[in-house]
Design an enzyme around this catalytic site. Structure first.
Site, short mmCIF file in Angstrom:
data_model
loop_
_atom_site.label_atom_id
_atom_site.label_comp_id
_atom_site.label_asym_id
_atom_site.label_seq_id
_atom_site.Cartn_x
_atom_site.Cartn_y
_atom_site.Cartn_z
N GLU A 100 45.79 -1.55 -17.52
CA GLU A 100 46.78 -0.74 -18.25
C GLU A 100 47.89 -0.22 -17.36
O GLU A 100 48.90 0.30 -17.85
CB GLU A 100 46.08 0.40 -19.00
CG GLU A 100 45.11 -0.07 -20.08
CD GLU A 100 43.83 -0.70 -19.53
OE1 GLU A 100 43.40 -0.32 -18.41
OE2 GLU A 100 43.26 -1.59 -20.20
N PHE A 176 34.45 -7.58 -22.65
CA PHE A 176 35.60 -8.25 -22.03
C PHE A 176 35.36 -8.40 -20.53
O PHE A 176 35.72 -9.41 -19.95
CB PHE A 176 36.89 -7.46 -22.28
CG PHE A 176 37.46 -7.68 -23.63
CD1 PHE A 176 38.36 -8.70 -23.85
CD2 PHE A 176 37.08 -6.88 -24.71
CE1 PHE A 176 38.90 -8.92 -25.11
CE2 PHE A 176 37.61 -7.10 -25.96
CZ PHE A 176 38.52 -8.11 -26.17
N GLU A 181 36.66 -11.11 -17.28
CA GLU A 181 37.11 -10.60 -15.98
C GLU A 181 36.21 -11.11 -14.85
O GLU A 181 36.71 -11.74 -13.90
CB GLU A 181 37.22 -9.07 -16.04
CG GLU A 181 38.34 -8.68 -16.99
CD GLU A 181 38.61 -7.20 -17.16
OE1 GLU A 181 39.79 -6.83 -17.35
OE2 GLU A 181 37.66 -6.39 -17.16
P1 NAD Z 1 34.77 -1.67 -23.73
O1 NAD Z 1 33.51 -1.93 -24.47
O2 NAD Z 1 35.02 -0.28 -23.26
O3 NAD Z 1 35.98 -2.21 -24.61
C1 NAD Z 1 37.33 -1.92 -24.25
C2 NAD Z 1 38.23 -1.79 -25.43
O4 NAD Z 1 38.38 -3.05 -26.05
C3 NAD Z 1 37.72 -0.89 -26.51
O5 NAD Z 1 38.12 0.43 -26.25
C4 NAD Z 1 38.38 -1.43 -27.74
O6 NAD Z 1 39.59 -0.75 -27.96
C5 NAD Z 1 38.69 -2.84 -27.39
N1 NAD Z 1 37.95 -3.88 -28.13
C6 NAD Z 1 36.63 -3.95 -28.39
N2 NAD Z 1 36.32 -5.07 -29.04
C7 NAD Z 1 37.48 -5.75 -29.19
C8 NAD Z 1 37.83 -7.01 -29.76
N3 NAD Z 1 36.92 -7.83 -30.31
N4 NAD Z 1 39.13 -7.38 -29.71
C9 NAD Z 1 40.06 -6.61 -29.13
N5 NAD Z 1 39.78 -5.42 -28.56
C10 NAD Z 1 38.52 -5.00 -28.60
O7 NAD Z 1 34.78 -2.55 -22.38
P2 NAD Z 1 35.08 -4.12 -22.16
O8 NAD Z 1 34.77 -4.92 -23.38
O9 NAD Z 1 34.43 -4.51 -20.87
O10 NAD Z 1 36.66 -4.13 -21.95
C11 NAD Z 1 37.25 -3.42 -20.90
C12 NAD Z 1 37.76 -4.32 -19.79
O11 NAD Z 1 38.59 -5.34 -20.33
C13 NAD Z 1 38.63 -3.53 -18.82
O12 NAD Z 1 38.25 -3.84 -17.49
C14 NAD Z 1 40.07 -3.91 -19.17
O13 NAD Z 1 40.71 -4.45 -18.01
C15 NAD Z 1 39.98 -4.97 -20.27
N6 NAD Z 1 40.40 -4.63 -21.65
C16 NAD Z 1 41.32 -3.65 -21.95
C17 NAD Z 1 41.66 -3.37 -23.28
C18 NAD Z 1 42.66 -2.31 -23.69
O14 NAD Z 1 42.79 -2.02 -24.89
N7 NAD Z 1 43.41 -1.71 -22.79
C19 NAD Z 1 41.06 -4.10 -24.31
C20 NAD Z 1 40.14 -5.07 -23.97
C21 NAD Z 1 39.82 -5.33 -22.65
#
Ligand code: NAD
Ligand code: CXR
Length: 261
Positions: A100, A176, A181
């Protein structure tokens, strides 16, 4: 019903872009060569004038290519389940760089958008929920953004996870982080992944560095040839948590301990 595309999204996007270019992360992250009109057009072309779920993992590639940045050594931070704390800890790129903080994440963070086939090509009244599109479509932007970010990481990287959520394990293979990642880290450039497991003050420590899904994470990381290190609630994070809840038992214990020395 669910929200539609963020009102005035083009102005929000381009305004964020010019602001980023002129005033944000100077000296911390490189500027991007493409101008903000071009970036908006590339972003808009990725999904506009198509049905809302008709985007795939390559739709955003031209935009992601144009907006990607090189990242400083040893500063990249990933997070899972701890958005707010991870961003307080990273301190807008001063301590760590999150997705972000990069232009790609900065432009899109907290916006809502989706396409429609008719003019103006975006639906301002209703966008599908993630769960309403096939996973390929619902994940297309953030999957691409996450891959782009992780593939630019160099040096030791950090991941912050939540060890106190009874409904969501600290490490999930459908996150994600796990899907996009970790697999995108270049093992020749990233020697080690340091995990910070954080726990809610005065709540059970459901998972810790040596237990639960952290063991799965250690397996997945070492299987990629990356060294795994891990800390539970380091002092630097405890200080942030205690600033918010100074009266919690764990924060008082920490204070008593210091007074006895
Ligand atoms: P997490 O479970 O905290 O999810 C992160 C965010 O992804 C959630 O807050 C939600 O807003 C969103 N999300 C959940 N399911 C989704 C989907 N199917 N499609 C789109 N968005 C969705 O943790 P994570 O899954 O490991 O993701 C966090 C990692 O991936 C971080 O390291 C970041 O770099 C990246 N990321 C960021 C965002 C963002 O909205 N800024 C979203 C996805 C991934
Ligand atoms: O579905 P495509 O258009 O192949 O779309 C290609 C890209 C889209 O992603 C979209 O971003 O081109 C962009 N685009 C427009 N900007 C646009 N403005 C009006 C696509 N179509 C646009 N229209 C109208 O929508 C066109 O005049 C056409 C219809 C979709 O056209 P096409 O199938 O070629 O009537």
């Amino acid at each position: 019903g669910p929200p539609g595309t963020t009102p005035n999204i083009q102005y929000v996007f381009e305004g964020r872009c010019w602001d980023y270019d002129e005033t944000r992360y100077n000296g911390l992250l490189p500027r991007v060569q493409a101008d903000c009109d071009t970036l908006w057009k590339l972003f808009f072309q990725s999904f506009s004038y198509h049905a809302p779920c008709a985007v795939n993992q390559t739709s955003y590639s031209p935009f992601l290519q144009a907006a990607r940045q090189t990242l400083p050594q040893d500063k990249v931070m990933f997070w899972s389940g701890v958005y707010s704390l991870a961003h307080r800890f990273s301190e807008n790129g001063v301590n760590y760089i999150t997705l972000e903080d990069t232009l790609i994440g900065y432009l899109a963070n907290s916006l809502v958008w989706c396409g429609q086939e008719n003019p103006p090509g975006m639906n301002y009244s209703r966008c599908p929920d993630w769960s309403d599109c096939p996973s390929e479509a619902s994940e297309s932007f953030w999957a691409g953004a996450s891959r782009t970010f992780a593939s630019a990481a160099k040096g030791n990287v950090t991941l912050m996870v939540d060890g106190s959520n009874p409904n969501k394990p600290a490490y999930r293979r459908n996150s994600f982080f796990s899907k996009y990642e970790l697999p995108s880290l270049d093992v020749s450039l990233v020697p080690a992944l340091h995990v910070i497991v954080v726990h809610t003050l005065d709540k059970p420590k459901i998972e810790t560095c040596g237990s639960g899904t952290l063991l799965d994470l250690k397996n997945d990381v070492t299987a990629r040839g990356i060294l795994f290190t891990c800390d539970d609630d380091p002092a630097s994070v405890m200080h942030l948590l205690c600033a918010d809840q100074p009266d919690s038992r764990e924060c008082k214990l920490a204070a008593a301990h210091v007074n006895c020395e």
